[in-house]
Design a protein around this motif. Structure first.
Motif, short mmCIF file in Angstrom:
data_model
loop_
_atom_site.label_atom_id
_atom_site.label_comp_id
_atom_site.label_asym_id
_atom_site.label_seq_id
_atom_site.Cartn_x
_atom_site.Cartn_y
_atom_site.Cartn_z
N LEU A 156 0.81 -1.22 0.00
CA LEU A 156 0.00 0.00 0.00
C LEU A 156 0.84 1.27 0.00
N VAL A 157 2.15 1.14 0.10
CA VAL A 157 3.01 2.34 0.13
C VAL A 157 3.83 2.44 -1.15
N GLY A 158 3.38 1.81 -2.22
CA GLY A 158 4.13 1.85 -3.48
C GLY A 158 4.26 3.25 -4.03
N GLU A 159 3.16 4.02 -4.04
CA GLU A 159 3.21 5.38 -4.58
C GLU A 159 4.09 6.28 -3.72
N LEU A 160 4.01 6.11 -2.42
CA LEU A 160 4.86 6.89 -1.52
C LEU A 160 6.34 6.60 -1.82
N LEU A 166 11.68 9.12 -6.80
CA LEU A 166 11.75 10.28 -7.67
C LEU A 166 12.68 11.34 -7.10
N MET A 167 12.57 11.61 -5.81
CA MET A 167 13.42 12.62 -5.20
C MET A 167 14.89 12.18 -5.18
N PHE A 168 15.12 10.90 -5.05
CA PHE A 168 16.50 10.42 -5.04
C PHE A 168 17.12 10.49 -6.43
N ARG A 204 8.45 21.60 -3.10
CA ARG A 204 7.48 20.50 -3.19
C ARG A 204 6.67 20.62 -4.48
N GLN A 205 6.45 21.86 -4.91
CA GLN A 205 5.71 22.06 -6.16
C GLN A 205 6.44 21.41 -7.33
N ASP A 206 7.78 21.42 -7.29
CA ASP A 206 8.55 20.76 -8.36
C ASP A 206 8.25 19.26 -8.40
N VAL A 207 8.17 18.64 -7.22
CA VAL A 207 7.86 17.21 -7.16
C VAL A 207 6.47 16.95 -7.74
N ASP A 208 5.51 17.75 -7.30
CA ASP A 208 4.13 17.58 -7.78
C ASP A 208 4.05 17.84 -9.28
N ASP A 209 4.81 18.84 -9.76
CA ASP A 209 4.78 19.17 -11.19
C ASP A 209 5.37 18.05 -12.02
N TYR A 210 6.44 17.43 -11.54
CA TYR A 210 7.02 16.30 -12.27
C TYR A 210 5.97 15.20 -12.41
N LEU A 211 5.31 14.85 -11.31
CA LEU A 211 4.32 13.80 -11.34
C LEU A 211 3.14 14.18 -12.23
N TYR A 212 2.81 15.45 -12.26
CA TYR A 212 1.71 15.93 -13.11
C TYR A 212 2.05 15.74 -14.59
N VAL A 213 3.24 16.20 -15.00
CA VAL A 213 3.63 16.06 -16.41
C VAL A 213 3.81 14.58 -16.76
N ARG A 214 4.36 13.81 -15.84
CA ARG A 214 4.52 12.37 -16.11
C ARG A 214 3.16 11.71 -16.27
N ARG A 246 11.00 18.74 -19.87
CA ARG A 246 10.15 17.56 -19.97
C ARG A 246 8.81 17.92 -20.62
N GLN A 247 8.27 19.05 -20.26
CA GLN A 247 7.04 19.52 -20.90
C GLN A 247 7.26 19.72 -22.39
N SER A 248 8.36 20.37 -22.74
CA SER A 248 8.64 20.65 -24.14
C SER A 248 8.82 19.38 -24.95
N ARG A 249 9.49 18.39 -24.39
CA ARG A 249 9.70 17.13 -25.09
C ARG A 249 8.37 16.41 -25.32
#
Length: 546
Positions: A156-160, A166-168, A204-214, A246-249
């Motif tokens: 149940l902690v796969g996404e976490l 991702l951060m690493f 933290r917004q950078d982390v959320d933004d990466y996941l959003y674009v992904r 990443r967005q541009s690609r």
């Protein structure tokens, strides 16, 4: 918890290292849930830690207990208890029909699931199709298969843990197996002094933004309608250059998709919004397909004032010639075509290997050895000479200790950010001891991952031969050209290189079999070689009749 773990628990040791790294570098970005996980994980018995890591590293989130067989852990059900109590694992997760079908073998499907037609000869896919038509509700593993002597554990902690990964790594393309390969000595990485500013995400917004674009990328790759993805992608904005790239690609990839399916207006809009290196000349191509020749001509004229690369310059010149003729506009003066030095050979069809091998074997002699290396030799020499510039610990270049090369390697900012460092490296070619220094670098770094060096093809004898026969001015010219556009200019080099050690000279040979012809990037390299006095022959091969 033991301070040190036995060798068979290498994967747990590595995961602990990653958690310490993330906690130390991203403490200000972690959510309360992530902080709690890291702290609580450290308090678990090592057997429970090891089981969790094993499950995290595997594909999927549902695991039959019978498939969790790890001698170093022992009883996996016992090891799972602390994680079950914390809610990190579940023993009664609800499984949809595709999930239970994925967990069972064909014979188990036949024995335990409600199939009307239980033909043994039928393939498993056919049995699953039967199940799907019944629209069965999700159930626990035990309810699906009450007579099956097995249990299920669900992570149940796969996404976490994916967020921590991702951060690493700074991306989700790399997984925890990178640790395993490094630990086993399969891969070795350059030790870069990574500064606190080099972390992949500054907020933290950078982390959320990466996941959003992904998430948008995953939806596109899974076939979601472009119309449901593009508005969100166009509306995305970030101050993080890595995320913007990443967005541009992704915009470029969707534009290509739209162009292929004939949605040219949509493709044009997306190419115009992308900063991808090929987006500008593709705009011209789409405008031509739309018969908007005047607009295409004006756009190509504007872009040609400051082309982004040799490839773009070449494509714009051709577009201006085509469009100028259609519109009665001035046609740009065509650059002088470099006359190639031709070598024609009629050879017997080889029993094995391609045409390049046949030419290599025909031309090779002890006094003038020939090597089939394509782009690898010059790239490897570049990697050795410029090692410290490539691995310079600039902010945002390296996020973690397992990078093959800097994150911004193919970005437009890569060379400008390191201009002085590369100039210092290239200036060494003016010193008489540069061959010895490059040889020493080879011995020091041999086997360490590099974006340029192919260690398996570069032994010490070949290196010494190349440095003896290739003049320093040729190396500097080639390396300078590569730096103008690393992604494009590291390719297109001739297939073969022949050394003449007694005369301290060499020649390069581009091989073309019957019906083959020079590609654009090869033509650009030939023109460059002629400009700088680098000997290159184009060898055209015909096959002798058997």
């Amino acid at each position: 918890m033991p301070a040190a773990l036995p060798p068979e628990l290498y994967y747990l040791s590595n995961f602990r290292t990653a958690l310490v790294w993330v906690a130390g570098r991203y403490a200000d970005l972690l959510t309360a849930e992530e902080q709690t996980f890291i702290a609580a994980f450290q308090q678990l018995p090592w057997q429970s830690q090891a089981l969790l890591v094993r499950m995290i590293m595997r594909r999927g989130s549902h695991f039959r207990l019978s498939k969790l067989d790890y001698p170093e852990i022992g009883d996996c059900l016992v090891a799972a208890q602390p994680a079950l109590e914390l809610g990190w694992l579940s023993a009664d997760a609800l499984l949809a029909t595709p999930e239970i079908a994925d967990l069972l073998r064909k014979d188990e499907l036949l024995a335990h699931l409600p199939l009307a037609n239980k033909r043994v000869a039928q393939k498993k896919a056919g049995l699953v199709e039967q199940l799907l038509t019944q629209d069965l509700p999700p159930q626990s593993f035990a309810r699906w298969c009450p007579a099956l002597d097995d249990r299920l554990l669900s992570l149940l902690v796969g996404e976490l843990c994916d967020r921590l990964r991702l951060m690493f790594f700074g991306n989700l393309a790399q997984d925890w197996s990178e640790f395993v390969l490094a630990d086993l000595g399969i891969f070795r990485y350059e030790a870069v002094d990574i500064s606190p500013q080099s972390r992949g995400f500054q907020s933290r917004q950078d982390v959320d933004d990466y996941l959003y674009v992904r998430g948008l990328r995953v939806r596109f790759e899974e076939g979601d309608a472009v119309e449901t993805i593009v508005p969100a992608l166009l509306a995305f904005s970030s101050s993080n250059p890595y995320l913007c790239s990443r967005q541009s690609r992704l915009l470029f990839q969707i534009a290509q998709h739209e162009e292929k399916r004939g949605e040219l207006e949509s493709a044009l809009t997306l190419y115009q919004r992308s900063t991808h290196g090929q987006a500008r000349w593709r705009q011209i191509r789409v405008l031509e397909s739309l018969n908007r020749y005047t607009e295409a001509y004006e756009q190509a004229s504007s872009f040609s004032q400051q082309p982004g690369s040799d490839e773009e310059r070449q494509r714009l010149e051709r577009a201006l010639t085509r469009l100028g003729r259609k519109l009665g506009r001035p046609v740009p003066k065509q650059p002088k075509v470099t006359s190639e030095s031709r070598l024609e050979l009629a050879l017997a069809v080889p029993e094995r290997g391609g045409v390049e091998i046949a030419v290599r074997n025909h031309l090779h002699s002890d006094d003038a050895p020939v090597h089939y290396l394509e782009n690898t030799l010059l790239c490897s020499l570049f990697g050795l000479l410029c090692w410290e510039a490539i691995f310079a610990p600039l902010p945002g270049a390296f996020f973690h200790p397992f990078h093959t090369g800097p994150v911004d390697l193919y970005s437009p900012e890569f060379y400008p950010r390191r201009h002085l460092l590369f100039e210092q490296c290239l200036a060494r070619l003016e010193q008489p001891d540069y061959p010895q220094r490059m040889l020493q670098r080879y011995r020091e770094k041999n086997g360490i991952q590099s974006p340029f060096i192919v260690w398996a093809l570069l032994d010490e004898a070949l290196l010494q031969m190349a440095l003896h026969c290739i003049p320093a001015q040729h190396l500097r010219a080639c390396f300078s050209r590569m730096l103008q556009d690393l992604k494009a200019n590291r390719a297109g080099m001739p297939d073969l290189i022949q050394f003449y050690p007694q005369q301290q000279r060499y020649r390069m040979i581009e091989v073309k079999g019957p019906g083959d012809r020079l590609q654009d990037n090869q033509k650009r390299w030939l023109a460059f070689a002629a400009q700088h006095g680098i000997a290159v022959d184009v060898c055209y091969v015909s096959w002798l009749a058997p």
